[in-house]
Design a protein around this motif. Structure first.
Motif, PDB file in Angstrom:
ATOM      1  N   ASP A   1       0.827  -1.200   0.000  1.00  0.00           N
ATOM      2  CA  ASP A   1       0.000   0.000   0.000  1.00  0.00           C
ATOM      3  C   ASP A   1       0.868   1.260   0.000  1.00  0.00           C
ATOM      4  O   ASP A   1       2.060   1.204   0.316  1.00  0.00           O
ATOM      5  CB  ASP A   1      -0.900  -0.038   1.242  1.00  0.00           C
TER       6      ASP A   1
ATOM      7  N   PHE B   1      -9.876   1.912   0.363  1.00  0.00           N
ATOM      8  CA  PHE B   1     -10.819   1.621  -0.724  1.00  0.00           C
ATOM      9  C   PHE B   1     -10.537   2.556  -1.908  1.00  0.00           C
ATOM     10  O   PHE B   1      -9.939   3.617  -1.760  1.00  0.00           O
ATOM     11  CB  PHE B   1     -12.262   1.879  -0.273  1.00  0.00           C
ATOM     12  N   SER B   2     -11.024   2.167  -3.067  1.00  0.00           N
ATOM     13  CA  SER B   2     -11.057   3.083  -4.207  1.00  0.00           C
ATOM     14  C   SER B   2     -11.825   4.327  -3.806  1.00  0.00           C
ATOM     15  O   SER B   2     -12.948   4.251  -3.310  1.00  0.00           O
ATOM     16  CB  SER B   2     -11.749   2.414  -5.399  1.00  0.00           C
ATOM     17  N   LYS B   3     -11.223   5.503  -4.037  1.00  0.00           N
ATOM     18  CA  LYS B   3     -11.898   6.746  -3.665  1.00  0.00           C
ATOM     19  C   LYS B   3     -13.190   6.915  -4.464  1.00  0.00           C
ATOM     20  O   LYS B   3     -14.190   7.416  -3.941  1.00  0.00           O
ATOM     21  CB  LYS B   3     -10.965   7.939  -3.882  1.00  0.00           C
TER      22      LYS B   3
ATOM     23  N   GLY C   1      -5.643   3.204  -3.446  1.00  0.00           N
ATOM     24  CA  GLY C   1      -7.044   3.476  -3.705  1.00  0.00           C
ATOM     25  C   GLY C   1      -7.244   4.739  -4.518  1.00  0.00           C
ATOM     26  O   GLY C   1      -8.365   5.066  -4.909  1.00  0.00           O
TER      27      GLY C   1
ATOM     28  N   CYS D   1      -3.659   0.884  -9.614  1.00  0.00           N
ATOM     29  CA  CYS D   1      -4.782   1.552  -8.977  1.00  0.00           C
ATOM     30  C   CYS D   1      -6.042   0.754  -9.308  1.00  0.00           C
ATOM     31  O   CYS D   1      -6.002  -0.155 -10.152  1.00  0.00           O
ATOM     32  CB  CYS D   1      -4.894   2.990  -9.464  1.00  0.00           C
ATOM     33  N   PRO D   2      -7.158   1.037  -8.655  1.00  0.00           N
ATOM     34  CA  PRO D   2      -8.364   0.227  -8.894  1.00  0.00           C
ATOM     35  C   PRO D   2      -8.763   0.124 -10.362  1.00  0.00           C
ATOM     36  O   PRO D   2      -9.190  -0.955 -10.818  1.00  0.00           O
ATOM     37  CB  PRO D   2      -9.424   0.950  -8.062  1.00  0.00           C
TER      38      PRO D   2
ATOM     39  N   GLY E   1     -11.191  -1.969  -6.586  1.00  0.00           N
ATOM     40  CA  GLY E   1     -10.174  -1.714  -5.578  1.00  0.00           C
ATOM     41  C   GLY E   1     -10.386  -2.582  -4.356  1.00  0.00           C
ATOM     42  O   GLY E   1     -11.200  -3.498  -4.345  1.00  0.00           O
ATOM     43  N   ARG E   2      -9.639  -2.298  -3.301  1.00  0.00           N
ATOM     44  CA  ARG E   2      -9.827  -3.000  -2.039  1.00  0.00           C
ATOM     45  C   ARG E   2     -11.241  -2.714  -1.502  1.00  0.00           C
ATOM     46  O   ARG E   2     -11.785  -1.658  -1.766  1.00  0.00           O
ATOM     47  CB  ARG E   2      -8.783  -2.524  -1.017  1.00  0.00           C
TER      48      ARG E   2
ATOM     49  N   SER F   1      -8.876  -3.045   4.976  1.00  0.00           N
ATOM     50  CA  SER F   1      -9.161  -3.420   3.585  1.00  0.00           C
ATOM     51  C   SER F   1      -7.937  -4.016   2.901  1.00  0.00           C
ATOM     52  O   SER F   1      -8.068  -4.897   2.046  1.00  0.00           O
ATOM     53  CB  SER F   1      -9.687  -2.218   2.793  1.00  0.00           C
TER      54      SER F   1
END
Length: 243
Positions: A23, A68-70, A129, A153-154, A160-161, A190
């Motif tokens: 990460d 998480f993915s924003k 994310g 990236c996602p 994503g996570r 996550s």
């Protein structure tokens, strides 16, 4: 050894760690709360009153889902997809401004840990994310373009996570034979959950970011260290125990 026994040993035997999916914010870099400030700006610019119950609830959700993915986070906060996409753009623009002020910095020992892993024969994927633009801006600002074997990236993976997509994408992209050859490193639940779901053999939590040791272990961390600076020693101990 018969062919059958050889296949059985390959399937059930230990696998050396060949890839670390690591990460970024909270694990290898610190931004002194800039992620949360950029999230706050995106909420305010989309009509959420600062200090209101709704604002605090939405910001609390953003904290709980760090990693998480924003875009996914905004999709949960705003039911309208167009509003979510607009909020994500505001977040990215705000974060770009904050990168320019020099507040995004490596966590002590992070770069050395990445170099150590690569010199020891492991590959490294930096996962985030953030969207691709923001991730590249961060890497460029640190002089980290090319530091790792891969950055994801996602959008590169599908989801994503806490989904395992980025880890599995890295496995495919870097030609690994077995997901058990993967270590996942992160500061959020996550991160740990994505590692569990992928089938990775080591989920290493670090305490330099969002979540506590109890939260990380509850999400599946197999080890927790104070900082990524301690990761090389952790990896050496893991290998020694398994071989």
């Amino acid at each position: 050894m018969t062919g059958e026994a050889s296949i059985r040993d390959t399937i059930t035997g230990p696998n050396r760690l060949r890839l670390a999916v690591v990460d970024m914010v909270g694990t290898t870099i610190t931004d002194d709360g800039r992620t949360e400030r950029a999230m706050s700006r995106a909420l305010v610019e989309h009509g959420i009153e600062p200090g209101s119950t709704r604002f605090e609830s939405m910001l609390g959700y953003a904290r709980d889902t760090m990693g998480f993915s924003k875009l996914t986070v905004f999709g949960h906060l705003f039911e309208d997809p167009a509003t979510a996409a607009s909020a994500n753009k505001v977040f990215e623009a705000a974060y770009d401004e904050m990168i320019d002020d020099g507040g995004v910095r490596p966590i002590p020992g992070a770069e050395e840990a990445i170099v150590w892993m690569r010199e020891s024969g492991m590959q490294v994927c930096l996962a985030t994310g953030f969207g691709r633009h923001t991730q590249n801006m961060v890497l460029e600002s640190l002089g980290w373009m090319g530091l790792a074997d891969l950055s994801l990236c996602p959008a590169d993976a599908g989801r994503g996570r806490p989904y395992p997509d980025m880890i599995l994408t890295a496995v495919l992209a870097l030609d690994l034979d077995d997901v058990r050859e993967v270590a996942v490193v992160g500061d959020t639940s996550s991160d740990m959950l994505s590692g569990v779901r992928s089938g990775a053999s080591l989920m290493a939590g670090v305490l330099t970011g969002s979540h506590s040791e109890a939260t990380l272990r509850a999400a599946g961390a197999t080890a927790v260290v104070d900082s990524i600076k301690q990761l090389p020693l952790l990896l050496e101990k893991h290998e020694a125990r398994h071989f």
